[in-house]
Every structure is written in C-alpha cells, then in structure tokens.
Design an enzyme around this catalytic site. Sequence first.
Site, PDB file in Angstrom:
ATOM      1  N   GLU A 110     -22.863 -16.315 -15.717  1.00 42.75           N
ATOM      2  CA  GLU A 110     -21.628 -16.612 -14.921  1.00 42.75           C
ATOM      3  C   GLU A 110     -21.055 -15.428 -13.972  1.00 42.75           C
ATOM      4  OE1 GLU A 110     -18.738 -16.524 -18.042  1.00 42.75           O
ATOM      5  OE2 GLU A 110     -19.826 -18.007 -19.491  1.00 42.75           O
ATOM      6  N   LYS A 112     -18.552 -12.663 -12.596  1.00 43.76           N
ATOM      7  CA  LYS A 112     -17.456 -11.780 -13.368  1.00 43.76           C
ATOM      8  C   LYS A 112     -16.297 -11.701 -12.337  1.00 43.76           C
ATOM      9  CE  LYS A 112     -16.932  -7.410 -15.460  1.00 43.76           C
ATOM     10  NZ  LYS A 112     -15.683  -7.320 -15.108  1.00 43.76           N
ATOM     11  N   ASP A 114     -12.665 -10.657 -10.566  1.00 44.90           N
ATOM     12  CA  ASP A 114     -12.224  -9.375 -10.463  1.00 44.90           C
ATOM     13  C   ASP A 114     -10.611  -9.607 -10.232  1.00 44.90           C
ATOM     14  OD1 ASP A 114     -11.679  -6.768 -10.535  1.00 44.90           O
ATOM     15  OD2 ASP A 114     -12.502  -6.488  -8.527  1.00 44.90           O
ATOM     16  N   TYR A 222     -13.304 -19.091 -18.631  1.00 44.44           N
ATOM     17  CA  TYR A 222     -14.626 -18.914 -19.234  1.00 44.44           C
ATOM     18  C   TYR A 222     -14.763 -18.576 -20.593  1.00 44.44           C
ATOM     19  CZ  TYR A 222     -12.731 -14.014 -18.051  1.00 44.44           C
ATOM     20  OH  TYR A 222     -11.842 -13.135 -18.305  1.00 44.44           O
ATOM     21  N   LYS A 309     -22.789  -5.017 -12.908  1.00 41.40           N
ATOM     22  CA  LYS A 309     -21.955  -5.107 -11.921  1.00 41.40           C
ATOM     23  C   LYS A 309     -22.576  -4.645 -10.618  1.00 41.40           C
ATOM     24  CE  LYS A 309     -17.745  -2.824 -13.196  1.00 41.40           C
ATOM     25  NZ  LYS A 309     -16.430  -3.270 -12.869  1.00 41.40           N
ATOM     26  N   CYS A 404       5.105  15.628  15.241  1.00 41.83           N
ATOM     27  CA  CYS A 404       4.922  14.535  15.546  1.00 41.83           C
ATOM     28  C   CYS A 404       4.126  14.141  16.677  1.00 41.83           C
ATOM     29  CB  CYS A 404       6.248  13.659  15.650  1.00 41.83           C
ATOM     30  SG  CYS A 404       6.016  11.793  16.221  1.00 41.83           S
ATOM     31  N   CYS A 407       6.114  12.401  19.673  1.00 40.65           N
ATOM     32  CA  CYS A 407       7.389  13.046  20.281  1.00 40.65           C
ATOM     33  C   CYS A 407       7.404  14.529  20.042  1.00 40.65           C
ATOM     34  CB  CYS A 407       8.517  12.202  19.823  1.00 40.65           C
ATOM     35  SG  CYS A 407       8.911  12.712  18.165  1.00 40.65           S
ATOM     36  N   CYS A 422       8.254  11.564  10.598  1.00 38.24           N
ATOM     37  CA  CYS A 422       8.937  12.133  11.970  1.00 38.24           C
ATOM     38  C   CYS A 422      10.428  11.952  11.733  1.00 38.24           C
ATOM     39  CB  CYS A 422       8.049  11.564  12.930  1.00 38.24           C
ATOM     40  SG  CYS A 422       9.321  12.109  14.353  1.00 38.24           S
ATOM     41  N   CYS A 428      11.837   8.774  18.979  1.00 38.16           N
ATOM     42  CA  CYS A 428      10.413   8.690  18.955  1.00 38.16           C
ATOM     43  C   CYS A 428       9.830   7.109  19.251  1.00 38.16           C
ATOM     44  CB  CYS A 428      10.051   8.976  17.383  1.00 38.16           C
ATOM     45  SG  CYS A 428       8.382   9.042  17.135  1.00 38.16           S
TER      46      CYS A 428
HETATM   47  S1  IVH Z   1     -16.065 -12.968 -20.895  1.00 40.10           S
HETATM   48  C1  IVH Z   1     -15.561 -10.996 -25.123  1.00 40.10           C
HETATM   49  N1  IVH Z   1     -16.583 -13.949 -18.720  1.00 40.10           N
HETATM   50  O1  IVH Z   1     -14.221  -8.719 -17.481  1.00 40.10           O
HETATM   51  C2  IVH Z   1     -15.826 -10.917 -23.629  1.00 40.10           C
HETATM   52  N2  IVH Z   1     -15.120 -12.011 -18.876  1.00 40.10           N
HETATM   53  O2  IVH Z   1     -14.720  -6.463 -19.449  1.00 40.10           O
HETATM   54  C3  IVH Z   1     -15.019 -11.752 -23.139  1.00 40.10           C
HETATM   55  N3  IVH Z   1     -14.238 -11.238 -16.634  1.00 40.10           N
HETATM   56  O3  IVH Z   1     -11.605  -8.404 -19.792  1.00 40.10           O
HETATM   57  C4  IVH Z   1     -15.010 -11.711 -21.633  1.00 40.10           C
HETATM   58  N4  IVH Z   1     -15.307 -12.658 -15.633  1.00 40.10           N
HETATM   59  O4  IVH Z   1     -11.269 -10.147 -17.558  1.00 40.10           O
HETATM   60  C5  IVH Z   1     -16.052 -12.943 -19.409  1.00 40.10           C
HETATM   61  N5  IVH Z   1     -17.115 -14.814 -16.581  1.00 40.10           N
HETATM   62  C6  IVH Z   1     -16.418 -13.858 -17.319  1.00 40.10           C
HETATM   63  C7  IVH Z   1     -15.446 -12.819 -16.700  1.00 40.10           C
HETATM   64  C8  IVH Z   1     -15.180 -11.940 -17.599  1.00 40.10           C
HETATM   65  C9  IVH Z   1     -14.279 -11.629 -15.861  1.00 40.10           C
HETATM   66  C10 IVH Z   1     -13.254  -9.808 -17.144  1.00 40.10           C
HETATM   67  C11 IVH Z   1     -12.474 -10.313 -18.148  1.00 40.10           C
HETATM   68  C12 IVH Z   1     -12.703  -9.139 -19.429  1.00 40.10           C
HETATM   69  C13 IVH Z   1     -13.305  -8.116 -18.475  1.00 40.10           C
HETATM   70  C14 IVH Z   1     -14.547  -7.904 -19.452  1.00 40.10           C
END
Ligand code: IVH
Length: 666
Positions: A110, A112, A114, A222, A309, A404, A407, A422, A428
Amino acid sequence: MGVEANIKALRDELEQHNYNYYVLSTPTISDREFDEKMKELQALEEANPEFADPHSPTQRVGSDLSKEFEQVVHQYPMLSLGNTYSEDEIRDFYERTERALNEPFEIVAELKYDGTSISLIYENGRLVRAVTRGDGTRGDDVTANVKTIRSVPLKLRGDNYPANFEIRGEILLPWAEFDRLNKEREEQEEPLFANPRNAASGTLKQQNPAIVASRKLDAYFYYLLGEVLPADGHYENLQIARTWGFKIPDVIRKCGSLQDIFDYIAYWDAERKNLPVATDGIVLKVNSLRQQKNLGFTAKSPRWAIAYKFQAERAVTRLNSVSFQVGRTGAVTPVANLEPVLLAGTTVKRASLHNADIIEGLDLHLGDNVYVEKGGEIIPKIVGVDIDSRSMLLGAKVTFIKSCPECGTPLYRPEGEAAHYCPNESGCPPQIKGRIEHFVTRRAMNINIGPETVEDLFNAGLVKNVADLYTLEIPDLLRLERWAEKSARNLMTSLEESKQVPFERVLFGLGIRYVGETVAKRLASAFHSMKQLEEASLETLTEVDEIGERIARSVVDYFADEENRTLVARLEEYGLQMTVAEEVLANRSDKLKGLSIVISGTFTLHSRDEYKAMIEQHGGKNSGSVSGKTDYILAGENMGPAKLEKAAKLGVKIINENEFLNMLAE
Ligand code: IVH
C-alpha cells in the site's frame, strides 16, 4: 409524504451525493442543486427539532464546538511501523516472515500516506467516535472535527458490517487545498504550514469545527480492526469496507514475490508525484489476519508489517548570494540564491533560510556547495554544507544584515522572536506598498487594483498611504502609463463602492498587526465604532472574549501613533464606514447587562458561537470559566463534570437553552 419521511429522504439523498462527490469523485448533481437541497433539509430540521439527528448531513457543517478535547484510551494501542530506506531490509523482512510462518503467505503493498492518523469507532453502522493517535495508548477525541470531513461516512451503507469495529486511516490535506491555504496565509502574513502533514494535524486540533469544515480535509483508510471481521484477509476486508462507504485507496496490491514488491516501489516512487495527496513511502503487510496474529508484535510495532520510506530528493548546488526581503509587517526574510539545479522535477533557484539562527547554525559561506532537499516541504530547504568541497578561498561568511535593505533603518529583533523587523513603518517602501495591497484585497475593501498598480501609484508619488487612494482623480491616472479613461473610471467606481464596506472589514483592512478577519469582527462587535476602539485601554481590550494581551497591545500601539490616528481620521472624512451599521445594532438590548455567562456543553437550537454572539448583543459578557463572578451557566448536553461541581460549590445558577432564550424574549 409526512415531514419525518421527507427529512429522511432528503438525508439519504444528500448522503448519496456526498458519497458520489467525495468518495467516488463522480458527482451527479451540480454544487448549486446540492446546496439548495441542503438548505431545504436545514429548514425542515429547524422547524421540526423533534426529528434532530446528530448523523444528519447538516451536522457536517460543524456549527458546534467542544472546548477542550477529551482523552480516550484506545481499545487497541496505535503502534507505529518499523521503517527502512533500503531494499535489502525489505528482503530481510520477507525472508524473516517466510522462516517464521513456514507456509505460503501473501504480502499486501500500500502507499504510506503522509498525514495524521485517525481511529474511527463504528457502532451499529454509525460513527460514534474519532480519536487521534496521541501517545499510542490514548488520544484526543476529535469527533466533532472529523464529522466535518465529507468523505468520512457518518452512517454506513449496506447492512453487512459488523456491529462493532474500528477503522484506521490517515487524515490528509490535499496538495491543492494546502496551496490555497498557504496562499491565504501568506496574504495575511500568517506563518505558513511547512507541509500538508502539519496543516492536517493543525487543522484537526482546531477548537472550532467550522474552521475545520472550511479546510476540506480528506481521509483514506487502510486498517480494519475488531473481534468479528468479514474475512481473514486484510486486503479482502478493505475491499468490503469500501462497499460500506469508506475511501479505500484502489492502489493496494497483493504481491506474490519480492520482485513484485520491488516493482511496486519503483512504480510509485515516480508515480506518487501525480497523486492529489502527500505520500512518503509504501507499507507492506502480511495479508492473513491469522498469520498476523502468529507473527505478533514487538514492543513498538507489528512483526507482520514494515514501511519503506522514499528517499527525500536531494541535490548539491552552489550558494551564489543571500538576499533579504521585507514584508508588509516589516519582517525580514533571508533567501538563498542558488545556482539553478534540478530537484524533484522542478528547477530550484532559491531556498528560504528562515532566520538568523538557521543561517548561523549552517555556518554558511558564499560560494559553498550546499545540500538542498525537498522532502514533504514544498519550499526547498538547505540541510547542510559540503565542507569537504570548500576551496582554500573560502567565501565571506553569511551574516544577517543589520539594517533594512530597502530603507537603511537599523533592524531590531523582539525578545523571544526569531525574526528581525524594520521599524520604519511609515517610510519603508515595501511596508507601505504591502499595507496598501492588503487594504485593497477582496476580503478587506475590495478595491479593484493589483500589486502592479499599487507599485505604479506609489512610484508616481500619488499614493503614499491608504487614505491617498481616495484623493485620486481621473486626470492623475491618465498621466500614468497603461491607464485609459475606462480603467480610470472603473477605479473611481470601485473606490466609491468601498465606502459601503462594513466597519469590521475597514478595521481588518488597516492591517494592524494580529488583527486578522476574526479579530476584527470581535473588536467591531465589542466596540461598535472606530472612535471607541481608539479610546479603549489595554484593560478594556483584554476583557473582550478571545482578545489577549498580544492583540490588545498591538491595537493600543497602533492608535498611540499620531500618524495612524490622522490616517483613520482622513478615512472617516472620505466616507468610509467607521461604525457598526444601524440594522446590526437595532437587534441589541441591555437585557443581559452586567451579567457574566459561561457557556458549556453542546446545544441543539443554536450553535455555541450563536449563543456567544447573543450574549454580547444583549450586553452580557461571555466568559470562559466559572468563577465567583459568574451569574449563569448556559448549559447544553454533556456539560463537563468539573464545571458542574464548581457551579454547585459556588451556587451559580444553571440554565438551559430554552430558559436562556426566554430571558431574551421577555
Ligand atoms: S498501517 C500497526 N498503513 O504510518 C500498523 N499505516 O508508522 C498500523 N500510515 O501511524 C498502521 N499509511 O499514520 C498503515 N497504508 C498505511 C499507512 C499507514 C500511512 C501511517 C500511520 C501510522 C504510521 C506508521
């Protein structure tokens, strides 16, 4: 159809349109039709309060607020994931899982996301609670705020969902919305959000759900948890949860081999740039819940999952020079001018250096090769200097300027602040032009000119402050380049129209530090006129709800300046609105004069903000906490136990909504 059935039909229809729009992204009616139906439902609900329902789509507008967040213990702790940046460690994870399970298994890959994580609890198909991660064991109850997110189902679709379950996901502020928000903040000279993640978590912790509603958050899910779930597969469960109305990303894939996983990573490392939301990696999970259970957890994270990551993109380039920009409030921002370099698909020429401390911390010298990174941040930042590549001829050390650049006035740095300013407010140029630009914006005086015109008018010596705008005459304009009879006449009309702009926006337009739109409204409703505001002391100002010391001091300082008072007097002379309009004042009374009233709990007839406004409109004072001076507590449902106890001890009278409204009607 009876009223109740009518209300129900409208609710179902609006929920369907919400779902089409926010989850499926395929609306079937226009925004306008949607708004009309929503208004119709609102009217019906208002006229028939006995059919109120906290899960009605009208409740998503977020009109009520719970002051402090309550802490809730998570039923299942919210753990984090083990992180890695290396494909070798993915291989280790895969082989470890193979050895531990000693049977075939599937891996689900999946993205991740942010943002900020959220846990939702559903009971009998209704959203009952939304809690932040907090410290993993307990989090903040942010249900009222989460209810404003249109893609979060308040009521589930279908009927095959478990009676009790939890679903976890990520709350996100889409890039487009993030850009819009930051642009708005830039205009107001408010600090920018560094990335969508900070913006999302900051928004979720807002005390006022109406603000949350205005920010257009989104939520992707998720992870489904519960004692009884539809399937043994994590993947299968998510597909089913999609049918209940959740936004489940459709980029989830089952991977049969390590190679599949590496392909998925490679694909999304590039393709994620085209997604509407921020992602910072991918997550791999063992699919079978039975196998997940066998693998178990370490103290911090599950053994059945790992996060890979993406590397923040980084480039090396030469620091050519540092320039300093002066904003409307006089704040000076250092900017690094770089040898252009390609980074994450765009050419980077400049990077913000934020403030003097950051420059000092980097020990920057002109000509240095610097590392530039674009992580979750949209503004690239300098994260370090390649010291080894420095030649014998070390360039000059970069220091913060003392005066500044525009000015020449010596700069000052207020105690406890990182920024330099300033102080030459009235002389200014960028500060003067900035104030005029602010004054004419749509949300203030709505005068039809842009920054270029402001620049021209200033350079021609025609406008040196906002009051000068009203002395402009058509022949003045015609002498300038790019002006014709028609555009000159348009500006005259626009100036004339601005004289009808309500007082609160005139006040906002003055650009008094810390007096944004909301504060301007509060001040206008507390003082009614510029004259009274001018005469207000620090004490009277801080007595106004939500006006603190910092704002009060800024207002007092503003009016202590002779030049500002002259400016305001001129604006009044030219006919701008300097008082709250009669119609608004007509609804006022002294019925609550001298009474101090505390509002607590949640209400059904009006929102908390409305009750606040009513108290003020009728001469009362709304205060935040119960004390010996409190006359009444206007109590809704779920009034906090601490407040109740205190009220009983002090013998403060508690009244409900109806009693309060009767007091006003008498
Ligand atoms: S699963 C026990 N799936 O990443 C695991 N987490 O460091 C539960 N996150 O706190 C998390 N995308 O906020 C999972 N596809 C994804 C995710 C995801 C982002 C975040 C989530 C979690 C952190 C884990």
